[in-house]
Write a protein that holds these residues in place. Structure first.
Motif, PDB file in Angstrom:
ATOM      1  N   PRO A 113      22.796  30.123  52.562  1.00 12.63           N
ATOM      2  CA  PRO A 113      23.214  31.070  51.638  1.00 12.63           C
ATOM      3  C   PRO A 113      24.580  31.547  51.775  1.00 12.63           C
ATOM      4  O   PRO A 113      24.968  31.738  52.918  1.00 12.63           O
ATOM      5  CB  PRO A 113      22.025  32.034  52.022  1.00 12.63           C
ATOM      6  N   GLY A 114      25.258  31.979  50.739  1.00 11.33           N
ATOM      7  CA  GLY A 114      26.373  32.319  50.842  1.00 11.33           C
ATOM      8  C   GLY A 114      27.784  31.474  51.000  1.00 11.33           C
ATOM      9  O   GLY A 114      28.842  31.649  50.589  1.00 11.33           O
ATOM     10  N   LYS A 115      27.453  30.342  50.768  1.00  6.65           N
ATOM     11  CA  LYS A 115      28.255  28.885  50.791  1.00  6.65           C
ATOM     12  C   LYS A 115      28.433  28.367  49.650  1.00  6.65           C
ATOM     13  O   LYS A 115      27.404  28.378  48.749  1.00  6.65           O
ATOM     14  CB  LYS A 115      28.024  27.999  51.844  1.00  6.65           C
ATOM     15  N   THR A 116      29.684  27.700  49.243  1.00  8.52           N
ATOM     16  CA  THR A 116      29.683  26.756  47.950  1.00  8.52           C
ATOM     17  C   THR A 116      29.095  25.564  47.963  1.00  8.52           C
ATOM     18  O   THR A 116      29.223  24.928  49.368  1.00  8.52           O
ATOM     19  CB  THR A 116      31.260  26.913  47.856  1.00  8.52           C
ATOM     20  N   ALA A 117      28.338  25.172  47.155  1.00 10.89           N
ATOM     21  CA  ALA A 117      27.496  24.019  47.468  1.00 10.89           C
ATOM     22  C   ALA A 117      27.869  23.226  46.240  1.00 10.89           C
ATOM     23  O   ALA A 117      27.775  23.442  45.158  1.00 10.89           O
ATOM     24  CB  ALA A 117      26.118  24.164  47.685  1.00 10.89           C
ATOM     25  N   ASP A 118      28.024  21.850  46.399  1.00  6.27           N
ATOM     26  CA  ASP A 118      28.039  20.830  45.357  1.00  6.27           C
ATOM     27  C   ASP A 118      27.042  19.816  45.993  1.00  6.27           C
ATOM     28  O   ASP A 118      27.484  19.444  47.144  1.00  6.27           O
ATOM     29  CB  ASP A 118      29.540  20.254  45.108  1.00  6.27           C
ATOM     30  N   ILE A 119      26.037  19.319  45.409  1.00  7.70           N
ATOM     31  CA  ILE A 119      24.952  18.301  45.797  1.00  7.70           C
ATOM     32  C   ILE A 119      24.346  17.793  44.592  1.00  7.70           C
ATOM     33  O   ILE A 119      24.122  18.475  43.499  1.00  7.70           O
ATOM     34  CB  ILE A 119      24.012  19.090  46.696  1.00  7.70           C
ATOM     35  N   ILE A 120      24.081  16.480  44.899  1.00 11.17           N
ATOM     36  CA  ILE A 120      23.131  15.945  43.740  1.00 11.17           C
ATOM     37  C   ILE A 120      21.942  15.360  44.488  1.00 11.17           C
ATOM     38  O   ILE A 120      21.922  14.996  45.740  1.00 11.17           O
ATOM     39  CB  ILE A 120      23.851  14.899  43.006  1.00 11.17           C
ATOM     40  N   ALA A 121      20.858  15.255  43.962  1.00  9.49           N
ATOM     41  CA  ALA A 121      19.818  14.472  44.233  1.00  9.49           C
ATOM     42  C   ALA A 121      19.128  13.393  43.260  1.00  9.49           C
ATOM     43  O   ALA A 121      19.333  13.583  42.072  1.00  9.49           O
ATOM     44  CB  ALA A 121      18.541  15.600  44.412  1.00  9.49           C
ATOM     45  N   VAL A 122      18.970  12.210  43.771  1.00  9.34           N
ATOM     46  CA  VAL A 122      18.433  11.178  43.182  1.00  9.34           C
ATOM     47  C   VAL A 122      17.101  10.581  43.430  1.00  9.34           C
ATOM     48  O   VAL A 122      16.831  10.793  44.724  1.00  9.34           O
ATOM     49  CB  VAL A 122      19.542   9.983  43.035  1.00  9.34           C
ATOM     50  N   ALA A 123      16.425   9.844  42.600  1.00 12.30           N
ATOM     51  CA  ALA A 123      15.218   9.313  43.175  1.00 12.30           C
ATOM     52  C   ALA A 123      15.502   8.001  43.919  1.00 12.30           C
ATOM     53  O   ALA A 123      16.307   7.242  43.287  1.00 12.30           O
ATOM     54  CB  ALA A 123      14.214   9.052  41.683  1.00 12.30           C
ATOM     55  N   GLY A 124      15.359   8.093  45.119  1.00 11.74           N
ATOM     56  CA  GLY A 124      15.332   6.778  45.745  1.00 11.74           C
ATOM     57  C   GLY A 124      16.817   6.718  46.361  1.00 11.74           C
ATOM     58  O   GLY A 124      17.343   7.702  46.539  1.00 11.74           O
ATOM     59  N   SER A 125      17.188   5.815  47.387  1.00 13.26           N
ATOM     60  CA  SER A 125      18.238   5.610  47.958  1.00 13.26           C
ATOM     61  C   SER A 125      19.351   5.054  47.256  1.00 13.26           C
ATOM     62  O   SER A 125      19.401   3.923  46.765  1.00 13.26           O
ATOM     63  CB  SER A 125      17.840   4.758  49.146  1.00 13.26           C
ATOM     64  N   PRO A 126      20.537   5.857  47.077  1.00 10.21           N
ATOM     65  CA  PRO A 126      21.633   5.153  46.576  1.00 10.21           C
ATOM     66  C   PRO A 126      22.392   4.017  47.503  1.00 10.21           C
ATOM     67  O   PRO A 126      23.123   3.509  46.910  1.00 10.21           O
ATOM     68  CB  PRO A 126      22.728   6.350  46.253  1.00 10.21           C
ATOM     69  N   LEU A 127      21.843   4.042  48.638  1.00  6.51           N
ATOM     70  CA  LEU A 127      22.452   2.953  49.487  1.00  6.51           C
ATOM     71  C   LEU A 127      21.749   1.659  49.350  1.00  6.51           C
ATOM     72  O   LEU A 127      22.455   0.659  49.282  1.00  6.51           O
ATOM     73  CB  LEU A 127      22.249   3.316  50.895  1.00  6.51           C
ATOM     74  N   GLN A 128      20.538   1.594  48.522  1.00  5.10           N
ATOM     75  CA  GLN A 128      19.882   0.364  48.263  1.00  5.10           C
ATOM     76  C   GLN A 128      20.515   0.160  46.890  1.00  5.10           C
ATOM     77  O   GLN A 128      20.520  -1.083  46.448  1.00  5.10           O
ATOM     78  CB  GLN A 128      18.542   0.599  48.332  1.00  5.10           C
ATOM     79  N   ASP A 129      20.763   1.097  45.659  1.00 11.95           N
ATOM     80  CA  ASP A 129      21.137   0.890  44.382  1.00 11.95           C
ATOM     81  C   ASP A 129      22.212   1.767  43.996  1.00 11.95           C
ATOM     82  O   ASP A 129      21.690   2.984  43.723  1.00 11.95           O
ATOM     83  CB  ASP A 129      19.738   0.774  43.596  1.00 11.95           C
ATOM     84  N   VAL A 130      23.339   1.564  43.967  1.00 12.15           N
ATOM     85  CA  VAL A 130      24.419   2.625  43.610  1.00 12.15           C
ATOM     86  C   VAL A 130      24.276   3.122  42.390  1.00 12.15           C
ATOM     87  O   VAL A 130      24.667   4.492  42.096  1.00 12.15           O
ATOM     88  CB  VAL A 130      25.802   2.033  44.053  1.00 12.15           C
ATOM     89  N   THR A 131      23.846   2.371  41.498  1.00 14.69           N
ATOM     90  CA  THR A 131      23.482   2.893  40.034  1.00 14.69           C
ATOM     91  C   THR A 131      22.576   4.165  39.732  1.00 14.69           C
ATOM     92  O   THR A 131      22.588   4.790  38.597  1.00 14.69           O
ATOM     93  CB  THR A 131      23.087   1.883  39.101  1.00 14.69           C
ATOM     94  N   ARG A 132      21.900   4.282  40.860  1.00 17.14           N
ATOM     95  CA  ARG A 132      20.984   5.697  40.973  1.00 17.14           C
ATOM     96  C   ARG A 132      21.781   6.959  40.893  1.00 17.14           C
ATOM     97  O   ARG A 132      21.503   7.830  40.259  1.00 17.14           O
ATOM     98  CB  ARG A 132      19.967   5.804  42.205  1.00 17.14           C
ATOM     99  N   LEU A 133      22.834   6.786  41.309  1.00 15.46           N
ATOM    100  CA  LEU A 133      23.865   8.170  41.334  1.00 15.46           C
ATOM    101  C   LEU A 133      24.038   8.376  39.688  1.00 15.46           C
ATOM    102  O   LEU A 133      24.715   9.379  39.384  1.00 15.46           O
ATOM    103  CB  LEU A 133      25.087   7.862  41.966  1.00 15.46           C
ATOM    104  N   GLU A 134      23.862   7.311  38.918  1.00 16.00           N
ATOM    105  CA  GLU A 134      24.200   7.695  37.307  1.00 16.00           C
ATOM    106  C   GLU A 134      22.978   8.275  36.644  1.00 16.00           C
ATOM    107  O   GLU A 134      23.214   8.604  35.462  1.00 16.00           O
ATOM    108  CB  GLU A 134      24.384   6.181  36.548  1.00 16.00           C
TER     109      GLU A 134
END
Length: 57
Positions: A17-38
């Motif tokens: 709380p009170g901090k600046t946050a930039d975060i995204i959540a994706v289904a599955g691991s982007p380490l296994q499939d980088v296109t999940r970040l799309e």
């Protein structure tokens, strides 16, 4: 020491709380499939929610 410490910033670097946050959540691991970040399920920019999952997911 983390990147925020090196930058002299105490408002970034952790999710809390009170901090600046930039975060995204994706289904599955982007380490296994980088296109999940799309197809982010959740996006928060500067502490404000910009996108939430569709209903029923």
């Amino acid at each position: 020491m983390g990147a925020a410490d090196l930058l002299g910033r105490d408002d970034i670097g952790t999710l809390a709380p009170g901090k600046t946050a930039d975060i995204i959540a994706v289904a599955g691991s982007p380490l296994q499939d980088v296109t999940r970040l799309e197809h982010a399920e959740f996006v928060m920019h500067r502490g404000t929610v910009a996108k939430t999952p569709a209903a029923g997911i």
